[in-house]
Design a protein around this motif. Structure first.
Motif, short mmCIF file in Angstrom:
data_model
loop_
_atom_site.label_atom_id
_atom_site.label_comp_id
_atom_site.label_asym_id
_atom_site.label_seq_id
_atom_site.Cartn_x
_atom_site.Cartn_y
_atom_site.Cartn_z
N ALA A 156 0.48 6.21 -7.04
CA ALA A 156 -0.74 6.93 -7.38
C ALA A 156 -0.52 8.44 -7.36
O ALA A 156 -1.04 9.17 -8.21
CB ALA A 156 -1.86 6.54 -6.42
N PHE A 157 0.27 8.91 -6.39
CA PHE A 157 0.58 10.34 -6.33
C PHE A 157 1.37 10.77 -7.56
O PHE A 157 1.05 11.79 -8.20
CB PHE A 157 1.40 10.64 -5.07
CG PHE A 157 1.86 12.06 -4.96
CD1 PHE A 157 1.00 13.06 -4.54
CD2 PHE A 157 3.17 12.40 -5.30
CE1 PHE A 157 1.42 14.38 -4.46
CE2 PHE A 157 3.60 13.72 -5.22
CZ PHE A 157 2.72 14.71 -4.80
N ALA A 158 2.37 9.97 -7.93
CA ALA A 158 3.20 10.31 -9.08
C ALA A 158 2.41 10.28 -10.38
O ALA A 158 2.65 11.07 -11.30
CB ALA A 158 4.38 9.35 -9.16
N GLU A 159 1.45 9.34 -10.46
CA GLU A 159 0.67 9.16 -11.69
C GLU A 159 -0.63 9.96 -11.69
O GLU A 159 -1.43 9.86 -12.62
CB GLU A 159 0.37 7.67 -11.88
CG GLU A 159 1.64 6.84 -12.08
CD GLU A 159 1.39 5.34 -11.91
OE1 GLU A 159 0.21 4.94 -11.87
OE2 GLU A 159 2.38 4.59 -11.81
N LYS A 160 -0.84 10.74 -10.63
CA LYS A 160 -2.02 11.62 -10.51
C LYS A 160 -3.33 10.84 -10.68
O LYS A 160 -4.20 11.20 -11.47
CB LYS A 160 -1.94 12.76 -11.51
CG LYS A 160 -0.74 13.67 -11.29
CD LYS A 160 -0.71 14.82 -12.27
CE LYS A 160 0.50 15.71 -12.03
NZ LYS A 160 0.57 16.83 -12.99
N ARG A 161 -3.45 9.75 -9.89
CA ARG A 161 -4.66 8.94 -9.90
C ARG A 161 -5.02 8.53 -8.47
O ARG A 161 -4.23 8.71 -7.55
CB ARG A 161 -4.45 7.67 -10.75
CG ARG A 161 -3.33 6.78 -10.24
CD ARG A 161 -3.23 5.48 -11.00
NE ARG A 161 -2.07 4.70 -10.60
CZ ARG A 161 -2.00 3.93 -9.50
NH1 ARG A 161 -3.05 3.85 -8.68
NH2 ARG A 161 -0.91 3.25 -9.23
N ASP A 197 0.82 -1.21 0.00
CA ASP A 197 0.00 0.00 0.00
C ASP A 197 0.85 1.27 0.00
O ASP A 197 0.49 2.27 -0.63
CB ASP A 197 -0.93 0.01 1.20
CG ASP A 197 -2.22 -0.77 0.95
OD1 ASP A 197 -2.37 -1.31 -0.16
OD2 ASP A 197 -3.06 -0.84 1.87
N ALA A 198 1.99 1.22 0.69
CA ALA A 198 2.87 2.39 0.70
C ALA A 198 3.41 2.67 -0.70
O ALA A 198 3.45 3.83 -1.15
CB ALA A 198 4.02 2.19 1.68
N ARG A 199 3.79 1.61 -1.39
CA ARG A 199 4.29 1.79 -2.77
C ARG A 199 3.16 2.25 -3.70
O ARG A 199 3.37 3.09 -4.57
CB ARG A 199 4.90 0.48 -3.27
CG ARG A 199 6.21 0.12 -2.56
CD ARG A 199 6.94 -1.01 -3.25
NE ARG A 199 6.22 -2.27 -3.18
CZ ARG A 199 6.29 -3.11 -2.14
NH1 ARG A 199 7.04 -2.81 -1.09
NH2 ARG A 199 5.62 -4.25 -2.14
#
Length: 252
Positions: free
Chosen positions: A240-245, A233-235
């Motif tokens: 998700a933050f990096a991919e804006k989703r 979940d941490a990864r």
């Protein structure tokens, strides 16, 4: 049915459904809440829970008529209303309209957060009936507010408005009358959208660390929280933050 139970988008809602008795707690209600709490604890799809009352009140406490009939409303292991001594594995939010008195107040104290309407009234009225607030009031209240304020609440048995509780740190949000449940669900949805392992571990540390010696706080915290940083979940959260989703949590 004295207790209603619904789940939507990871949020469970427990509704005390005895409006004709201001949702006072009889044995049937205690058993119904206990069963609902068990379902919440065991269902990984449920991320957060809200408890509220039907009609215009939260809960007026133990049903004194049921008490006089000899009904046992305090259940072994889970306490009054099947919740005041229960193990709550998920965050609980109380949505309070109208009266939250005696055992109703103690149900609220068992929750992580409270949303109240502007007209809500709170009180530990047991002493006015020759009883004591031993379903959480005597032991939880001085852990959640200054002892002098707790003493006033417990020893006078008087009712207090939502604003007074908010000033004492017992109410998170005050909303217009009739809006407590909707606001509590919004708050629950914010929690439900987060990483379930991160929420569970953060909640555990918040609660347990109150009893930790200061010299041991960070070591104990690290022991509990370190596995989160190595989790899938941490990864996923970082990706998700990096991919804006939106993240897709797996709970591992």
């Amino acid at each position: 049915m004295s207790v209603e139970f619904n789940v939507e988008d990871g949020v469970a809602i427990i509704t005390l459904n005895r409006p004709e008795a201001r949702n006072a707690i009889d044995r049937e209600t205690s058993l119904g809440v206990e069963a609902a709490v068990k379902r919440i604890n065991e269902n990984p799809e449920i991320r957060c829970a809200v408890i509220t009352g039907a009609g215009s009140n939260f809960c007026a406490g133990m049903d004194l008529k049921a008490f006089l009939r000899g009904e046992v409303v305090r259940l072994p292991g889970t306490g009054l209303a099947g919740i005041t001594q229960a193990e709550l594995n998920k965050p609980f939010i109380a949505a309070v309209e109208g009266y939250a008195l005696a055992g109703g107040f103690e149900i609220m104290l068992a929750c992580d957060m409270v949303v109240a309407s502007s007209g809500a009234k709170f009180g530990l009225s047991e002493v006015k009936r020759g009883l004591v607030a031993n379903a959480g009031g005597l032991v939880r209240l001085p852990r959640q507010m200054p002892i002098k304020l707790a003493s006033e609440f417990v020893l006078t048995g008087e009712m207090f408005p939502a604003q007074r509780l908010a000033e004492a740190g017992l109410v998170n949000r005050i909303v217009a009358e009739g809006e407590a449940l909707a606001e509590a669900v919004k708050l629950a949805q914010l929690i439900a959208a987060n990483g379930p392992m991160a929420v569970a571990v953060s909640r555990r540390v918040l609660r347990e660390s109150l009893e930790w010696p200061e010299a041991e706080m960070f070591d104990r915290q690290l022991e509990i929280t370190a596995p989160i940083f190595a989790s899938e979940d941490a990864r996923e959260g970082a990706a998700a933050f990096a991919e804006k989703r939106k993240p897709v949590w797996k709970g591992r």
